[in-house]
Design a protein around this motif. Sequence first.
Motif, mmCIF file in Angstrom:
data_model
loop_
_atom_site.group_PDB
_atom_site.id
_atom_site.type_symbol
_atom_site.label_atom_id
_atom_site.label_comp_id
_atom_site.label_asym_id
_atom_site.label_seq_id
_atom_site.Cartn_x
_atom_site.Cartn_y
_atom_site.Cartn_z
ATOM 1 N N GLU A 88 0.821 -1.205 0.000
ATOM 2 C CA GLU A 88 0.000 0.000 0.000
ATOM 3 C C GLU A 88 0.860 1.263 0.000
ATOM 4 O O GLU A 88 0.505 2.271 -0.613
ATOM 5 C CB GLU A 88 -0.904 -0.035 1.239
ATOM 6 C CG GLU A 88 -2.236 0.587 1.046
ATOM 7 C CD GLU A 88 -2.988 0.011 -0.151
ATOM 8 O OE1 GLU A 88 -3.361 0.812 -1.010
ATOM 9 O OE2 GLU A 88 -3.166 -1.223 -0.229
ATOM 10 N N LYS A 89 2.002 1.204 0.679
ATOM 11 C CA LYS A 89 2.922 2.346 0.682
ATOM 12 C C LYS A 89 3.432 2.618 -0.728
ATOM 13 O O LYS A 89 3.585 3.760 -1.135
ATOM 14 C CB LYS A 89 4.110 2.073 1.616
ATOM 15 C CG LYS A 89 3.775 2.283 3.083
ATOM 16 C CD LYS A 89 5.023 2.070 3.933
ATOM 17 C CE LYS A 89 4.751 2.355 5.399
ATOM 18 N NZ LYS A 89 5.895 1.974 6.251
ATOM 19 N N THR A 90 3.701 1.543 -1.472
ATOM 20 C CA THR A 90 4.171 1.700 -2.846
ATOM 21 C C THR A 90 3.083 2.344 -3.707
ATOM 22 O O THR A 90 3.353 3.263 -4.478
ATOM 23 C CB THR A 90 4.577 0.326 -3.434
ATOM 24 O OG1 THR A 90 5.508 -0.281 -2.535
ATOM 25 C CG2 THR A 90 5.191 0.460 -4.793
ATOM 26 N N ALA A 92 0.706 4.310 -2.727
ATOM 27 C CA ALA A 92 0.454 5.695 -2.322
ATOM 28 C C ALA A 92 1.625 6.640 -2.625
ATOM 29 O O ALA A 92 1.485 7.850 -2.496
ATOM 30 C CB ALA A 92 0.118 5.743 -0.832
ATOM 31 N N LEU A 94 4.829 6.308 -1.231
ATOM 32 C CA LEU A 94 5.761 6.446 -0.110
ATOM 33 C C LEU A 94 7.064 5.663 -0.325
ATOM 34 O O LEU A 94 7.869 5.549 0.600
ATOM 35 C CB LEU A 94 5.078 5.992 1.191
ATOM 36 C CG LEU A 94 3.953 6.915 1.677
ATOM 37 C CD1 LEU A 94 3.134 6.262 2.771
ATOM 38 C CD2 LEU A 94 4.531 8.241 2.182
#
Lengths: 237, 227
Positions: A88-90, A92, A94
């Motif tokens: 999810e960080k990727t 978004a 981040l």
Amino acid sequence: MTVLASVSLATFLVTGLAATQFRSQPLPPSNRLAREQALRQSVNQLEDQNRALKARVQTLQASVKSGEDESARRSSAAQQVKTQLDDEKTVAGLTALHGPGVTVLLHDGSDPNDPADRSLGWTVHYQDLQDIVNLLWASGAEAIAVNGQRIVPTTAFHYAGVNILVNNGSRLSAPYTVTAIGDPSSLATGLGNPDQLAELKSRSRIYGLGLSWVRSTRVSLPAYDATFLVKYAQPLS
Amino acid sequence: MPNRSADRTARTQRLIVISLIGLALGFLIVIQLRSQAAVARTLAAQDDTSVALLINDLNRANNQLIQQTAALSQQEAQLRQALTAGGADSQAIEKELTMLREISGEVPVRGPGLQIGIQGSIMDFELQDALNSLRNAGAEAFSLNGYRIIGSTPIISRGQNLLIGGRSLSAPFTLLVIGDPEQLQPAADLSASTLQTRVQVNIQRKTDISITDVIASRPLIYAQLGR
């Protein structure tokens, strides 16, 4: 008529904002030079603070991440959530990414100094950056950055006077470099489509405003330099 | 083609609006901007109004960053507390995961915000402009005629219709926005004033808006982790 109304509204807002600011600044009495200096000093101080805060956010992000890594080593439940979080960080923005893509270069043209042409068509406006970013998404971009600022779900471009700002007070100035990861030929085809960016392309011809792009086998994008806050939206279950 | 000329008219109109705003600004700052616009946009070359607006924005951005540091500190403390006690707090990680899924449009969301009715067709860049200024005012989620829109959703005009992430939508439009209505309203008003040169727009504040559509995250094919 309505255009005029909107313009007067904009003027009103701009003036109002400016007036508020001038009033709230501690100014030395009736000394124009000192006042200008005070304003510029405020900007420098605020930009220093901005950089320090971003560094602080990044340090905290790293500590949070190490806490998460440690938790994942201890518990399989935490490990499971952590794996999803990393994905999810990727998504978004981040995480820093690299890959094939295109680099779009933009710079201001020259002022025609024509009293009949007050269009400011020779400068790059924030809307131009917004249009290029949108076109790149439409052409299959997987990740985009403008002048080293990663485009994330919350990114907005706007004017503060003549300054173009993006992502938490980052000031962008010409020349502009828009970098996108994706299939270089789809991205270049999108940019080259004469129906797209038609207005910008005609301004490029008229005013010598610079608009060009190159395909690349490897471009590199930084991670978003801050984090996200969600204050009003709640997950609907 | 009629849509081509509508497009041109709308784009010309946008350029006119931009230039008139430019003119208004120029009027405020008198000669300074004209003689200095060619110079790089450095602080030294800027008029006081621009600098004052910049100060306003920097203050706002720094406040946001201070709130981010507070949220991160709290998250770190929560993780450390469980670690010190010899366990692991997967709920703290879950919370961050949910927040990122909201931001990326992967979960249904609800909250206060605005319901904006647009009674006629608009161009892709007009919707872009509106979304951009609403994001700048802190918008956290959008849907147009029931379809979720996130930052990377492509918006393209096809004649009178809008292609939103590949789906063709036509007027009338209902744009739902979740965020602080107090902050969103002025941004919506400004967009509406531009749109109202051609179409009727109405803005309603709502205490509870639901956006149920979700976007499936796209797998990355070309992008690889790391710089």
